[in-house]
Design a protein around this motif. Structure first.
Motif, PDB file in Angstrom:
ATOM      1  N   VAL A 520      51.929  28.695  19.760  1.00 50.29           N
ATOM      2  CA  VAL A 520      50.964  28.525  20.848  1.00 50.29           C
ATOM      3  C   VAL A 520      51.701  28.618  22.172  1.00 50.29           C
ATOM      4  CG1 VAL A 520      49.268  26.993  21.890  1.00 50.29           C
ATOM      5  CG2 VAL A 520      49.523  27.068  19.409  1.00 50.29           C
ATOM      6  N   ASN A 521      51.362  29.637  22.964  1.00 52.00           N
ATOM      7  CA  ASN A 521      51.973  29.824  24.277  1.00 52.00           C
ATOM      8  C   ASN A 521      50.900  29.795  25.355  1.00 52.00           C
ATOM      9  OD1 ASN A 521      54.616  30.272  23.219  1.00 52.00           O
ATOM     10  ND2 ASN A 521      53.990  32.355  22.669  1.00 52.00           N
ATOM     11  N   GLY A 522      51.284  29.351  26.530  1.00 46.13           N
ATOM     12  CA  GLY A 522      50.373  29.352  27.660  1.00 46.13           C
ATOM     13  C   GLY A 522      50.519  30.629  28.464  1.00 46.13           C
ATOM     14  N   GLY A 523      50.107  30.612  29.751  1.00 44.19           N
ATOM     15  CA  GLY A 523      50.203  31.786  30.602  1.00 44.19           C
ATOM     16  C   GLY A 523      49.821  31.448  32.030  1.00 44.19           C
ATOM     17  N   THR A 524      49.866  32.462  32.871  1.00 42.49           N
ATOM     18  CA  THR A 524      49.572  32.252  34.305  1.00 42.49           C
ATOM     19  C   THR A 524      48.368  33.068  34.756  1.00 42.49           C
ATOM     20  OG1 THR A 524      51.112  34.039  34.860  1.00 42.49           O
ATOM     21  CG2 THR A 524      51.996  31.791  34.825  1.00 42.49           C
ATOM     22  N   GLU A 525      47.667  33.732  33.840  1.00 45.43           N
ATOM     23  CA  GLU A 525      46.540  34.578  34.215  1.00 45.43           C
ATOM     24  C   GLU A 525      45.354  33.736  34.704  1.00 45.43           C
ATOM     25  OE1 GLU A 525      48.695  36.824  30.869  1.00 45.43           O
ATOM     26  OE2 GLU A 525      48.180  34.747  31.391  1.00 45.43           O
ATOM     27  N   THR A 526      44.384  34.442  35.325  1.00 42.69           N
ATOM     28  CA  THR A 526      43.151  33.802  35.794  1.00 42.69           C
ATOM     29  C   THR A 526      42.047  34.044  34.765  1.00 42.69           C
ATOM     30  OG1 THR A 526      43.750  34.082  38.113  1.00 42.69           O
ATOM     31  CG2 THR A 526      41.406  33.724  37.613  1.00 42.69           C
ATOM     32  N   ILE A 527      41.375  32.953  34.387  1.00 42.92           N
ATOM     33  CA  ILE A 527      40.320  33.013  33.371  1.00 42.92           C
ATOM     34  C   ILE A 527      39.012  32.510  33.971  1.00 42.92           C
ATOM     35  CG2 ILE A 527      39.541  32.110  31.141  1.00 42.92           C
ATOM     36  CD1 ILE A 527      42.467  31.838  30.335  1.00 42.92           C
ATOM     37  N   LEU A 528      37.937  33.297  33.769  1.00 37.41           N
ATOM     38  CA  LEU A 528      36.594  32.858  34.162  1.00 37.41           C
ATOM     39  C   LEU A 528      35.959  32.173  32.956  1.00 37.41           C
ATOM     40  CD1 LEU A 528      34.092  32.727  36.000  1.00 37.41           C
ATOM     41  CD2 LEU A 528      33.485  35.021  35.194  1.00 37.41           C
ATOM     42  N   LEU A 529      35.620  30.881  33.101  1.00 31.30           N
ATOM     43  CA  LEU A 529      35.047  30.087  32.023  1.00 31.30           C
ATOM     44  C   LEU A 529      33.569  29.835  32.304  1.00 31.30           C
ATOM     45  CD1 LEU A 529      35.139  28.188  29.545  1.00 31.30           C
ATOM     46  CD2 LEU A 529      35.943  26.377  31.075  1.00 31.30           C
ATOM     47  N   ALA A 530      32.680  30.340  31.449  1.00 32.21           N
ATOM     48  CA  ALA A 530      31.231  30.156  31.597  1.00 32.21           C
ATOM     49  C   ALA A 530      30.718  29.284  30.457  1.00 32.21           C
ATOM     50  CB  ALA A 530      30.518  31.498  31.598  1.00 32.21           C
ATOM     51  N   GLU A 531      30.257  28.072  30.794  1.00 31.97           N
ATOM     52  CA  GLU A 531      29.770  27.113  29.800  1.00 31.97           C
ATOM     53  C   GLU A 531      28.795  26.154  30.486  1.00 31.97           C
ATOM     54  OE1 GLU A 531      28.614  25.012  27.082  1.00 31.97           O
ATOM     55  OE2 GLU A 531      30.283  26.170  26.235  1.00 31.97           O
ATOM     56  N   ASP A 532      27.553  26.055  29.955  1.00 29.01           N
ATOM     57  CA  ASP A 532      26.549  25.225  30.622  1.00 29.01           C
ATOM     58  C   ASP A 532      26.670  23.745  30.277  1.00 29.01           C
ATOM     59  OD1 ASP A 532      25.685  26.183  28.021  1.00 29.01           O
ATOM     60  OD2 ASP A 532      23.816  25.109  28.403  1.00 29.01           O
ATOM     61  N   GLU A 533      27.310  23.396  29.135  1.00 27.86           N
ATOM     62  CA  GLU A 533      27.510  21.995  28.797  1.00 27.86           C
ATOM     63  C   GLU A 533      28.692  21.451  29.593  1.00 27.86           C
ATOM     64  OE1 GLU A 533      26.209  19.684  26.908  1.00 27.86           O
ATOM     65  OE2 GLU A 533      24.586  20.788  25.932  1.00 27.86           O
ATOM     66  N   GLU A 534      28.427  20.484  30.491  1.00 28.92           N
ATOM     67  CA  GLU A 534      29.469  19.997  31.395  1.00 28.92           C
ATOM     68  C   GLU A 534      30.648  19.395  30.640  1.00 28.92           C
ATOM     69  OE1 GLU A 534      30.041  17.000  35.235  1.00 28.92           O
ATOM     70  OE2 GLU A 534      28.107  17.150  34.226  1.00 28.92           O
ATOM     71  N   SER A 547      47.855  24.476  30.263  1.00 26.88           N
ATOM     72  CA  SER A 547      48.710  25.512  29.670  1.00 26.88           C
ATOM     73  C   SER A 547      49.138  26.551  30.698  1.00 26.88           C
ATOM     74  CB  SER A 547      47.963  26.195  28.522  1.00 26.88           C
ATOM     75  OG  SER A 547      47.712  25.279  27.485  1.00 26.88           O
ATOM     76  N   GLY A 548      48.856  26.324  31.992  1.00 27.95           N
ATOM     77  CA  GLY A 548      49.355  27.189  33.054  1.00 27.95           C
ATOM     78  C   GLY A 548      48.358  28.174  33.612  1.00 27.95           C
ATOM     79  N   TYR A 549      47.168  28.298  33.017  1.00 27.14           N
ATOM     80  CA  TYR A 549      46.189  29.281  33.475  1.00 27.14           C
ATOM     81  C   TYR A 549      45.451  28.785  34.726  1.00 27.14           C
ATOM     82  CZ  TYR A 549      46.851  31.293  28.811  1.00 27.14           C
ATOM     83  OH  TYR A 549      47.390  31.840  27.674  1.00 27.14           O
ATOM     84  N   THR A 550      45.012  29.743  35.535  1.00 27.73           N
ATOM     85  CA  THR A 550      44.106  29.439  36.639  1.00 27.73           C
ATOM     86  C   THR A 550      42.687  29.631  36.129  1.00 27.73           C
ATOM     87  OG1 THR A 550      45.703  30.212  38.277  1.00 27.73           O
ATOM     88  CG2 THR A 550      43.383  30.094  38.972  1.00 27.73           C
ATOM     89  N   VAL A 551      41.820  28.618  36.325  1.00 33.27           N
ATOM     90  CA  VAL A 551      40.489  28.638  35.728  1.00 33.27           C
ATOM     91  C   VAL A 551      39.410  28.615  36.804  1.00 33.27           C
ATOM     92  CG1 VAL A 551      38.888  27.480  34.157  1.00 33.27           C
ATOM     93  CG2 VAL A 551      41.349  27.440  33.685  1.00 33.27           C
TER      94      VAL A 551
END
Length: 645
Positions: A520-534, A547-551
């Motif tokens: 299991v490795n992390g990263g520095t990329e940008t991820i768009l997270l779409a989820e309606d349950e808070e 894990s280092g990602y921008t969200v």
């Protein structure tokens, strides 16, 4: 059919309605708007059946019917009264005038067609019998030949034809009746007729209707054959009178509808199980959202609490253990609703049973004799071996519980052929070659009241705390997901047999290969997270950021598309739930693909990828992860997709 029918009614609307109902049967329809015209029509052309209104100006229906019955030429034409009046005195007058039946207004299409069909059939049979009798009277010298013709008509009928005396004792019965009841002709004619009825009350009700109305039409009741087998029949009987009106017997037609009723019950059962499955799948889907948050936050908390804090760590382990058990419960519900993940490969049923047999022997104990029998070792099915092992283990566990003082358990395997047209009898989607696995025990058996509920989730006959009631529902779901069926035969005190049908396939078995999961490795990329349950959205964002990602988070579909447009070129991956307000996951995928066709996407859902792909909701090449999942499983999937070229 192409029978001639005369409809008499002073209301032209009623005439049109009846004409439309009967048109589908291809009858030859004549109409008259009053009694005088009806009698003129009959004088020029004799119909096979008359539908006669009661209340008409001038000559009413009763008078018309009496005229018809007084004329030898028209006396035998069946008359069915039509009326909105159903009072007993009106009906009594109708029968006294010579009518055989009545149809109530407003007209119900199925009632009209059923009564017309029945009386045309009875009239045809009566006409044939009368014609045979006329030949016997006219031609004494050819009596033997006439008798032969009569018997031919009588014996060739596929329906049972019965003739009885006023007490109900049989005077004659055709070959169809002999075959249906299993007696010889001599046995039937000497039999007390009450022995042919399963319920004395049903027989009493039938006779009450017969002597009140003079006939019964398609009266459904249970009769029984010589071997005691229950036979469901539709019985139509009419009273036979002599020239003075005295009853000297009955004439009836019986049609066996046992198989039809069996198929109807199977259909209703399948529909009920399908409805319960939809409910169970929906509950499991929603519950998976909560479990994702519970187990996810538990894992984060576990990583955050020092390992030497034994009290906190133990509490967290208990929370995660409970969440794991809840996840198993939702997995069971998904198995029943046939939305569980299935890893199907060509496997030999013999191998699965042999591998499971060792475990079964340990589970059932030494006081139960366990045997296996195989008629062939080459029966190949497309199946998830692990799930079939679960099926056999569940059935073996139930068998053990049904034999607390010991007994015998057997598993037998053989090849069977389900012929075309008989697949419904086996609750199968198609005919063809099947592997039949029979799991039989000598336990306490299953009572009739439990049989229909046997495969429902949470139904159990065990004491509280002795079972969840999910074992057999899992068996049902797994076998149905494998395009097979499971049928049960049982008798209280004599044991139970589960017959499992699995479709055979051509080819070679596939051997399982062990795989090593990547780190299991992390990263520095940008991820768009779409989820309606808070709760889920916050948990997912937190483990990705740790894990280092921008969200970038979005709470609904429109919000996701808008934020993707604003961050075009910087977003490396879209992680989206399938079901959300304003735009669902697939709509998000389509919108962002127009903006940037190369965007990488991972879908999240409480349903399995097989279910989603089968319904055509998302393309099969799109990545997918099923709720609930472990933190490392999500991070591994994210890294795997990001590293793809």
């Amino acid at each position: 059919m192409n029978s001639s029918i005369l409809i008499v009614d002073d209301n032209t609307h009623n005439l049109r309605v009846l004409e439309e109902i009967l048109a589908a049967e291809d009858h030859d329809i004549c109409m008259a708007v009053n009694g005088e015209l009806a009698l003129r029509s009959v004088a020029t052309r004799t119909p096979e059946l008359i539908l006669l209104d009661i209340m008409m100006p001038g000559m009413d229906g009763f008078e018309v019917c009496r005229h018809l019955k007084a004329d030898p030429v028209t006396a035998d034409i069946p008359v069915l009264f039509i009326s909105a009046l159903a009072e007993p005195d009106v009906l009594m007058r109708a029968f006294e005038a010579g009518g055989l039946d009545y149809i109530s207004k407003p007209f119900v299409e199925q009632e009209v067609l059923a009564r017309v069909r029945t009386h045309l059939r009875l009239a045809a049979a009566q006409s044939q019998l009368l014609e045979a009798n006329r030949e016997l009277s006219r031609e004494i010298e050819t009596r033997n030949e006439s008798e032969k013709k009569y018997r031919h008509l009588f014996e060739e009928s596929k329906d049972v034809i019965l003739v009885s005396d006023p007490t109900g004792r049989l005077l004659d019965v055709n070959q169809a009746g002999i075959e249906l009841f299993g007696y010889t002709r001599e046995e039937l004619l000497s039999l007390d007729p009450r022995e042919l009825y399963c319920s004395p009350e049903d027989r009493k009700r039938m006779w009450q209707v017969l002597y009140h109305a003079g006939f019964v039409n398609d009266f459904e009741l249970e009769m029984k054959g010589k071997n005691g087998r229950a036979i469901i029949v539709h019985l139509s009987v009419s009273i036979i009178r002599d020239d003075e009106g005295k009853i000297f017997g009955h004439r009836g037609i019986a049609r066996d509808v046992t198989e039809r009723r069996k198929l109807e019950r199977q259909l209703l059962h399948s529909q009920k199980m399908e409805s319960i499955g939809l409910l169970a799948g929906g509950v499991a889907h929603d519950f998976n959202n909560l479990l994702t948050a519970i187990s996810g936050y538990g894992q984060i908390l576990q990583d955050s609490v020092p390992e030497n804090d034994e009290v906190s760590q133990d509490s967290i382990r208990q929370v995660l253990k409970a969440a794991g058990r809840a996840a198993e419960l939702t997995g069971s519900l998904l198995a029943f609703s046939r939305k569980q993940a299935i890893n199907a490969k060509p496997v030999h049923v013999y191998t699965i049973i042999s591998d499971t047999a060792r475990l079964i022997q340990r589970v059932i104990g030494e006081d139960i004799e366990f045997t296996t029998a195989f008629s062939g070792k080459d029966l190949l099915v497309m199946a998830d071996a692990g799930q079939l092992e679960q099926v056999f283990m569940n059935l073996a566990t139930n068998a053990r519980d049904a034999m607390p003082h010991g007994g015998r358990l057997s598993i037998c395997l053989k090849r069977v052929v389900v012929k075309e047209g008989s697949e419904a009898l086996y609750d199968l989607p198609s005919s063809g070659n099947y592997a039949l696995v029979s799991v039989a025990d000598t336990g306490t058996g299953i009572d009739n009241g439990s049989m229909d509920k046997l495969f429902e989730p949470f139904y159990t006959t065990k004491e509280v705390g002795k079972g969840t009631g999910l074992g057999l529902s899992i068996v049902y779901g797994i076998i149905k997901q494998h395009e097979g069926s499971v049928l049960v035969g049982s008798e209280a005190g004599k044991g139970t047999t589960f017959n499992i049908y699995l479709p055979l396939v051509e080819g070679h078995a596939v051997e399982e290969k062990s795989t090593t999961l990547p780190a299991v490795n992390g990263g520095t990329e940008t991820i768009l997270l779409a989820e309606d349950e808070e709760l889920v959205r916050t948990f997912l964002a937190r483990i990705l950021e740790r894990s280092g990602y921008t969200v970038i988070t979005a709470e609904d579909g429109e919000d996701a598309v808008r934020k993707f447009g604003e961050g075009t070129g910087t977003i490396s991956l879209v992680l989206t739930d399938m079901v959300m307000p304003r735009k669902n996951g697939m709509e998000i995928f389509e919108e962002i693909s127009k903006i940037d066709p190369g965007t990488k996407v991972i879908f999240i859902s409480g349903y399995t990828p097989e279910t989603i792909h089968k319904k055509g909701i998302i393309p099969s090449e799109v990545e997918f992860i099923t709720k609930p999942f472990k933190k490392d499983d999500l991070l591994r999937k994210v890294r795997e997709v990001l590293d793809k070229n």
